[in-house]
Enzyme design. Structure first.
Site, PDB file in Angstrom:
ATOM      1  N   LYS A   1      48.652  43.938  40.208  1.00 14.97           N
ATOM      2  CA  LYS A   1      47.787  42.868  40.728  1.00 14.97           C
ATOM      3  C   LYS A   1      46.353  43.061  40.232  1.00 14.97           C
ATOM      4  O   LYS A   1      45.726  42.112  39.764  1.00 14.97           O
ATOM      5  CB  LYS A   1      47.783  42.912  42.264  1.00 14.97           C
ATOM      6  CG  LYS A   1      46.698  42.049  42.888  1.00 14.97           C
ATOM      7  CD  LYS A   1      46.667  42.191  44.382  1.00 14.97           C
ATOM      8  CE  LYS A   1      45.731  43.253  44.882  1.00 14.97           C
ATOM      9  NZ  LYS A   1      44.346  42.849  45.070  1.00 14.97           N
ATOM     10  N   ASN A   2      45.844  44.287  40.336  1.00 16.27           N
ATOM     11  CA  ASN A   2      44.434  44.512  40.009  1.00 16.27           C
ATOM     12  C   ASN A   2      44.148  44.409  38.519  1.00 16.27           C
ATOM     13  O   ASN A   2      42.994  44.463  38.107  1.00 16.27           O
ATOM     14  CB  ASN A   2      43.970  45.870  40.547  1.00 16.27           C
ATOM     15  CG  ASN A   2      43.776  45.825  42.051  1.00 16.27           C
ATOM     16  OD1 ASN A   2      43.924  44.763  42.668  1.00 16.27           O
ATOM     17  ND2 ASN A   2      43.459  46.971  42.634  1.00 16.27           N
TER      18      ASN A   2
ATOM     19  N   CYS B   1      34.881  41.613  53.721  1.00 17.34           N
ATOM     20  CA  CYS B   1      36.333  41.461  53.809  1.00 17.34           C
ATOM     21  C   CYS B   1      36.866  42.495  54.774  1.00 17.34           C
ATOM     22  O   CYS B   1      36.096  43.170  55.442  1.00 17.34           O
ATOM     23  CB  CYS B   1      36.973  41.618  52.443  1.00 17.34           C
ATOM     24  SG  CYS B   1      37.022  43.319  51.921  1.00 17.34           S
TER      25      CYS B   1
ATOM     26  N   ARG C   1      31.265  43.985  51.141  1.00 15.18           N
ATOM     27  CA  ARG C   1      31.612  44.128  49.716  1.00 15.18           C
ATOM     28  C   ARG C   1      30.460  43.537  48.909  1.00 15.18           C
ATOM     29  O   ARG C   1      30.534  42.412  48.429  1.00 15.18           O
ATOM     30  CB  ARG C   1      32.919  43.402  49.384  1.00 15.18           C
ATOM     31  CG  ARG C   1      34.144  43.846  50.147  1.00 15.18           C
ATOM     32  CD  ARG C   1      34.787  45.111  49.628  1.00 15.18           C
ATOM     33  NE  ARG C   1      35.439  45.021  48.335  1.00 15.18           N
ATOM     34  CZ  ARG C   1      36.742  44.877  48.156  1.00 15.18           C
ATOM     35  NH1 ARG C   1      37.541  44.762  49.187  1.00 15.18           N
ATOM     36  NH2 ARG C   1      37.257  44.842  46.950  1.00 15.18           N
TER      37      ARG C   1
ATOM     38  N   ASP D   1      43.052  52.977  47.176  1.00 17.34           N
ATOM     39  CA  ASP D   1      44.144  52.059  47.504  1.00 17.34           C
ATOM     40  C   ASP D   1      45.425  52.793  47.913  1.00 17.34           C
ATOM     41  O   ASP D   1      46.325  52.173  48.488  1.00 17.34           O
ATOM     42  CB  ASP D   1      44.444  51.131  46.308  1.00 17.34           C
ATOM     43  CG  ASP D   1      43.384  50.048  46.159  1.00 17.34           C
ATOM     44  OD1 ASP D   1      42.490  49.970  47.020  1.00 17.34           O
ATOM     45  OD2 ASP D   1      43.455  49.279  45.179  1.00 17.34           O
TER      46      ASP D   1
ATOM     47  N   ARG E   1      49.729  39.662  49.387  1.00 18.95           N
ATOM     48  CA  ARG E   1      48.666  39.576  48.376  1.00 18.95           C
ATOM     49  C   ARG E   1      48.902  40.582  47.246  1.00 18.95           C
ATOM     50  O   ARG E   1      48.419  40.390  46.137  1.00 18.95           O
ATOM     51  CB  ARG E   1      47.302  39.857  49.005  1.00 18.95           C
ATOM     52  CG  ARG E   1      46.834  38.735  49.912  1.00 18.95           C
ATOM     53  CD  ARG E   1      45.461  39.030  50.457  1.00 18.95           C
ATOM     54  NE  ARG E   1      44.604  39.467  49.365  1.00 18.95           N
ATOM     55  CZ  ARG E   1      43.465  40.107  49.512  1.00 18.95           C
ATOM     56  NH1 ARG E   1      43.026  40.380  50.715  1.00 18.95           N
ATOM     57  NH2 ARG E   1      42.756  40.474  48.479  1.00 18.95           N
TER      58      ARG E   1
HETATM   59  C1  UD1 Z   1      38.638  47.170  43.002  1.00 22.71           C
HETATM   60  C2  UD1 Z   1      40.056  46.873  43.409  1.00 22.71           C
HETATM   61  C3  UD1 Z   1      40.339  47.465  44.779  1.00 22.71           C
HETATM   62  C4  UD1 Z   1      40.018  48.936  44.797  1.00 22.71           C
HETATM   63  C5  UD1 Z   1      38.595  49.190  44.295  1.00 22.71           C
HETATM   64  C6  UD1 Z   1      38.252  50.663  44.150  1.00 22.71           C
HETATM   65  C7  UD1 Z   1      40.588  44.746  42.361  1.00 22.71           C
HETATM   66  C8  UD1 Z   1      40.891  43.305  42.541  1.00 22.71           C
HETATM   67  N1  UD1 Z   1      40.244  45.443  43.458  1.00 22.71           N
HETATM   68  O1  UD1 Z   1      37.782  46.523  43.962  1.00 22.71           O
HETATM   69  O2  UD1 Z   1      41.730  47.267  45.072  1.00 22.71           O
HETATM   70  O3  UD1 Z   1      40.125  49.409  46.123  1.00 22.71           O
HETATM   71  O4  UD1 Z   1      38.429  48.579  43.003  1.00 22.71           O
HETATM   72  O5  UD1 Z   1      39.140  51.300  43.299  1.00 22.71           O
HETATM   73  O6  UD1 Z   1      40.685  45.307  41.266  1.00 22.71           O
HETATM   74  N2  UD1 Z   1      29.824  48.187  45.403  1.00 22.71           N
HETATM   75  C9  UD1 Z   1      28.490  47.930  45.632  1.00 22.71           C
HETATM   76  N3  UD1 Z   1      27.877  46.950  44.889  1.00 22.71           N
HETATM   77  C10 UD1 Z   1      28.535  46.233  43.934  1.00 22.71           C
HETATM   78  C11 UD1 Z   1      29.908  46.507  43.702  1.00 22.71           C
HETATM   79  C12 UD1 Z   1      30.532  47.495  44.455  1.00 22.71           C
HETATM   80  O7  UD1 Z   1      27.862  48.548  46.484  1.00 22.71           O
HETATM   81  O8  UD1 Z   1      27.913  45.369  43.285  1.00 22.71           O
HETATM   82  C13 UD1 Z   1      30.516  49.238  46.215  1.00 22.71           C
HETATM   83  C14 UD1 Z   1      31.630  48.658  47.092  1.00 22.71           C
HETATM   84  O9  UD1 Z   1      31.114  48.165  48.310  1.00 22.71           O
HETATM   85  C15 UD1 Z   1      32.527  49.846  47.287  1.00 22.71           C
HETATM   86  C16 UD1 Z   1      32.420  50.578  45.958  1.00 22.71           C
HETATM   87  O10 UD1 Z   1      31.215  50.106  45.330  1.00 22.71           O
HETATM   88  O11 UD1 Z   1      32.043  50.673  48.314  1.00 22.71           O
HETATM   89  C17 UD1 Z   1      33.605  50.363  45.034  1.00 22.71           C
HETATM   90  O12 UD1 Z   1      33.732  49.006  44.755  1.00 22.71           O
HETATM   91  P1  UD1 Z   1      34.382  48.454  43.406  1.00 22.71           P
HETATM   92  O13 UD1 Z   1      34.779  49.589  42.510  1.00 22.71           O
HETATM   93  O14 UD1 Z   1      33.475  47.419  42.858  1.00 22.71           O
HETATM   94  O15 UD1 Z   1      35.702  47.774  43.959  1.00 22.71           O
HETATM   95  P2  UD1 Z   1      36.228  46.337  43.656  1.00 22.71           P
HETATM   96  O16 UD1 Z   1      36.068  46.016  42.199  1.00 22.71           O
HETATM   97  O17 UD1 Z   1      35.682  45.380  44.655  1.00 22.71           O
END
Ligand code: UD1
Length: 426
Positions: free
Chosen positions: A29-30, A123, A128, A313, A405
């Site tokens: 999915k990711n 979420c 997020r 995850d 999902r």
């Molecule tokens: C992706 C995955 C999710 C997984 C996560 C971490 C998808 C669709 N989702 O989520 O399943 O759990 O990676 O491996 O691929 N953060 C900030 N600012 C930002 C972006 C992120 O503070 O602009 C923080 C987030 O709040 C979180 C951390 O960074 O605490 C990791 O987030 P991120 O790696 O961006 O996860 P996602 O891409 O949202």
């Protein structure tokens, strides 16, 4: 595109059935979601194989349709024709349906020079933020206005390459920058980039469409902008978290499983945890074999980390297996603030877990009991299903839409391997 209405459905699981057999791991999915976003950049036809049939994937296809692409899904193959785009905004309801639709931002900007979408907000896993996505795009020349919860982005003179340092290796921000940079003028370098296998899958896909990306899989990713991208045929990588889920299901029922279409190298940080629990795990070719041990043993400390560390995850899913492991296991969740919501539900099933802040302490119990429980988020829901397989009696698991999902008909997959799981309308 057909969508299974699962919000009123529940899973009824009769526990204490040993998992045994062979299961094919679904596509990731990711990875499928950013790949589908990447289709926006392409003038041509993309054929994506091994695409999981999931509600999030259907939502991504609806976004593509809104933008003017033609999307067709047949079995696990999605065909996207993206010769002309007619729109550059993602409707609010689709943004709300799938938070990760933020990954469309970089792609739409890259293709059209503008994009508007509603702010994704929080979420189930807590806040997020997307500050890193926004700051990177600004460095690439995008002007961004945020009004009434809507992000309006434009880049009249086109995006330009930039040197971008991320303060944390965010998966989504790395993907968004890569997507935005493919058609930008000049070179982009991402320092402290995420190294997750899904990043490499996205880079490989975009390169197959004519992009020039290198360094993916390491902390520094280089993208040289090209004039246009062409269509291609590509197969989505196997889902490493679905693989962990099936391994945990076999471990907790002291069963035995052989996973087909699995890549053990993507879960190098998780396999040793199964070893410590006393399971026998053999990766070979594109398969992983696991034989559970009775009783499972507790593990020392599991700390979730960006890849190649232990994946956040898989945290809930492994915790479910540890509820029945002899001794005390400690888990530290370092990635998301609110990722222990499944704990209360596991406790309803007889688990002994104390969670405070980042730390959860799991005291193994001899028995779990079937109960009425509710999925709190995607992986938390899968964890409850794993625990239910090992519980005495019947578990009724509601809020199945969250599990749908990320898992393609989880009840069929588990039933094929000997579990008793059926889906019912509430
Ligand atoms: C992706 C995955 C999710 C997984 C996560 C971490 C998808 C669709 N989702 O989520 O399943 O759990 O990676 O491996 O691929 N953060 C900030 N600012 C930002 C972006 C992120 O503070 O602009 C923080 C987030 O709040 C979180 C951390 O960074 O605490 C990791 O987030 P991120 O790696 O961006 O996860 P996602 O891409 O949202």
């Amino acid at each position: 595109m057909k969508r299974r209405e699962s919000f009123m459905q529940r899973l009824v699981i009769e526990g204490e059935k040993r998992i045994s057999g062979e299961i094919e791991v679904q596509g990731a999915k990711n990875s499928a979601l950013p790949l589908l976003a990447g289709c926006v950049l392409v003038k041509g036809e993309i054929v994506l194989h091994n695409c999981p049939r999931l509600s999030d994937v259907f939502a991504a296809c609806r976004i593509l349709t809104c933008l003017g692409c033609r999307c067709r899904s047949q079995g696990n193959t999605v065909t996207v024709k993206s010769y002309e785009l007619t729109g550059s905004s993602v409707p609010d309801e689709l943004m709300r349906e799938m938070r990760s639709s933020i990954v469309f931002l970089g792609a739409v900007l890259g293709r059209t020079g503008e994009c508007s979408l509603s702010f994704p907000g929080g979420c189930e896993l807590g806040p997020r933020p997307i500050d890193m996505h926004i700051s990177a795009l600004k460095q690439m020349g995008v002007s961004i206005k945020e009004e009434h919860g809507v992000l309006s982005c434009s880049c009249a003179r086109g995006l330009r390459g930039a040197k971008i340092s991320l303060s944390f290796p965010s998966v989504g921000a790395t993907e968004n920058i890569m997507l935005a940079a493919c058609l930008a003028k000049g070179d982009t370098v991402i320092y402290n980039a995420a190294r997750e296998p899904e990043i490499s899958d996205l880079a490989n896909f975009l390169n197959a469409c004519g992009a020039r990306i290198s360094g993916h899989g390491s902390s520094t990713v280089y993208i040289t902008g090209v004039k246009s991208l062409h269509g291609c045929e590509y197969s989505v990588m196997p889902d490493r978290i679905a693989a962990c889920t099936m391994l945990a299901a076999a471990a907790v029922t002291n069963g035995e499983i052989s996973l087909k279409n699995a890549r053990s190298q993507d879960i190098d940080s998780v396999i040793p945890v199964f070893d410590q629990m006393g399971c026998t795990v053999y990766p070979y070719d594109d398969r992983i074999y696991l034989c559970g041990k009775k009783p499972l043993r507790a593990v020392k400390t599991i700390r979730t980390m960006p890849y190649p560390g232990f994946p956040t995850d898989a945290q809930a899913i492994i915790m479910a297996a540890l509820t029945k492991a002899q001794g005390t296991s400690v888990i530290v969740e370092n990635i998301f603030e609110n990722r222990y919501r499944h704990v209360d539900e596991l406790v309803r099933m007889g688990a002994d877990i104390k969670a405070e802040g980042k730390v959860a302490v799991v005291e193994g119990v001899k028995r779990l009991y079937g109960a009425s429980v509710r999925a709190t988020d995607l992986r938390g829901g899968a964890a409850l299903a794993v625990a239910a397989l090992a519980a005495e009696g019947q578990t009724v698991l509601t809020n199945v839409k969250l599990i749908d999902r990320g898992y393609e008909e989880i009840e069929k997959q588990l039933s094929l391997a000997g579990a008793s799981v059926r889906r019912e309308n509430s």
